[in-house]
Design an enzyme around this catalytic site. Sequence first.
Site, PDB file in Angstrom:
ATOM      1  CB  SER A  34      -0.956  -0.035   1.196  1.00  0.00           C
ATOM      2  OG  SER A  34      -1.837   1.048   1.143  1.00  0.00           O
ATOM      3  CG  ASP A  55      -3.013   4.015  -1.426  1.00  0.00           C
ATOM      4  OD1 ASP A  55      -3.874   4.040  -2.326  1.00  0.00           O
ATOM      5  OD2 ASP A  55      -2.913   3.071  -0.617  1.00  0.00           O
ATOM      6  CG  ASP A  58      -3.072  -0.742  -2.258  1.00  0.00           C
ATOM      7  OD1 ASP A  58      -3.097   0.417  -1.802  1.00  0.00           O
ATOM      8  OD2 ASP A  58      -3.574  -1.715  -1.669  1.00  0.00           O
ATOM      9  CG  ASP A 118      -6.390   0.813  -0.751  1.00  0.00           C
ATOM     10  OD1 ASP A 118      -5.586   1.777  -0.785  1.00  0.00           O
ATOM     11  OD2 ASP A 118      -6.302  -0.125   0.071  1.00  0.00           O
TER      12      ASP A 118
HETATM   13 MG    MG Z   1      -3.660   1.342   0.028  1.00  0.00          MG
END
Ligand code: MG
Length: 452
Positions: A98, A241, A243, A245
């Site tokens: 992440s 960010d 990844d 999400d």
């Molecule tokens: Mg993330």
Amino acid sequence: MTGKKMFGTNGVRGVINETMTVDLVLKLGKAIGTVIGPGKIVIGRDARNGGEMFSNTVIAGLLSTGCSIVNIGPVPTPTLQFVVPRMRAAGGVVITASHNPAEFNGIKVMGGNGIEISRETERKIESIFHSCNFTVANWDALASVTHDETAVDQHIEGIKSHINTEIVRTRNLVVVIDSANSVGGLVTPKLMRDLGCKVVSLNSQLDGSFPGRSPEPTPENVIELRKTVKSIGADLGIAHDGDADRATFVDEDGNTISGDHSLAIIAKRVLNRRTGSTLVTPISSGKLIEDIVEEVGGKIDWTVVGSVDVSHRVEEINAELGGEENGGVFYPPHQAVRDGPMTSALIVEIMSSENKKLSELVSELPVYYTEKQKLNIPIEKMNSIAEKLLILTEDQRRITIDGIKLIQDDGWILIRPSGTEPLYRIFAEGRTQETAKNLCKFGIDLIQRAMK
Ligand code: MG
């Protein structure tokens, strides 16, 4: 990563080839396959170094337990989460750390519904990992690995089905997207173009050394995006960010919008569709969110800090929305997990349908001031500090469902250990910036006293 507990707030994380090694990931793959298999498992990864190494390793471990694999390659975490139930898979694994620094990598595990596995399932995987009591498939029961490149398109189409594309098209918004050289760049620029926006991309080529900026989209880390939005006269900036999400937004003047503000803008509209709607949000969310939810006649359901806990609660009570102060928004008509591209589409839809600039949408919200800080702690002191903090704050008005939230007359402060790194996070909110700053300083002083 020693001892029994391996999963932190969101998955297993460690430094590549130090605490996160192929040996560990192979065993973890076998443990995951033993618990969530047999059946089809979808594998994805972000753009970090070690992504190929660890996805191949986890695939080997899963195959040895008899699972079959669909490898979808580099994708945002929410893209993988979206396709897991649609591919009728038993679960999914994504190789990502992440927003952590570049030397980290990690693993997030999803169930068949695409949501991160429960804390209980994490404990089961840890217990199988430590006991080495793995399922071992017979030679003639080994399954295959297939590749699928449709996940990104499926995800984009899924998001568009919840958005009034016609209205967005009429506005011709100019949007700058900073993907941090990671997987958000595979989805959000195309999504925004499909919605009729003119797109300018920053840091869009995949590069695990994160040459453009650190993968955490804080105001200090997205200065290039802020400058670009302002200098080219764009309507909006979006920063993901590592990844994707989460999404952080920048208004037309180059100001970063806090996660509380973007959540409040979305919550105000989504909860207003039906009276008595519920927002699920962690204890770290502030007074602003409470005010907005009250204004539209909704309810708040508080959880501990952690997107996994929010997702499960959203699903359990069938909530209309979930959200976090860090820019994570859970929009259940689409999926009950954080989704940076979906959040971005909701923001451009609101700007378009109300024909307002992002700064105008922010200016309609009640004004509170927040401060966030973090303090690095020697890892061996993390537990003793938590105990001492409880003693030091015994006589204060406080909530201790997760960390310590101290409520004072002019604001509040939340002091809690990170679930992924050896540090403490301090959140404060007050009626003035000065108050918020002082509260934050008070929190740091408390931790330093507890460290002695
Ligand atoms: Mg993330």
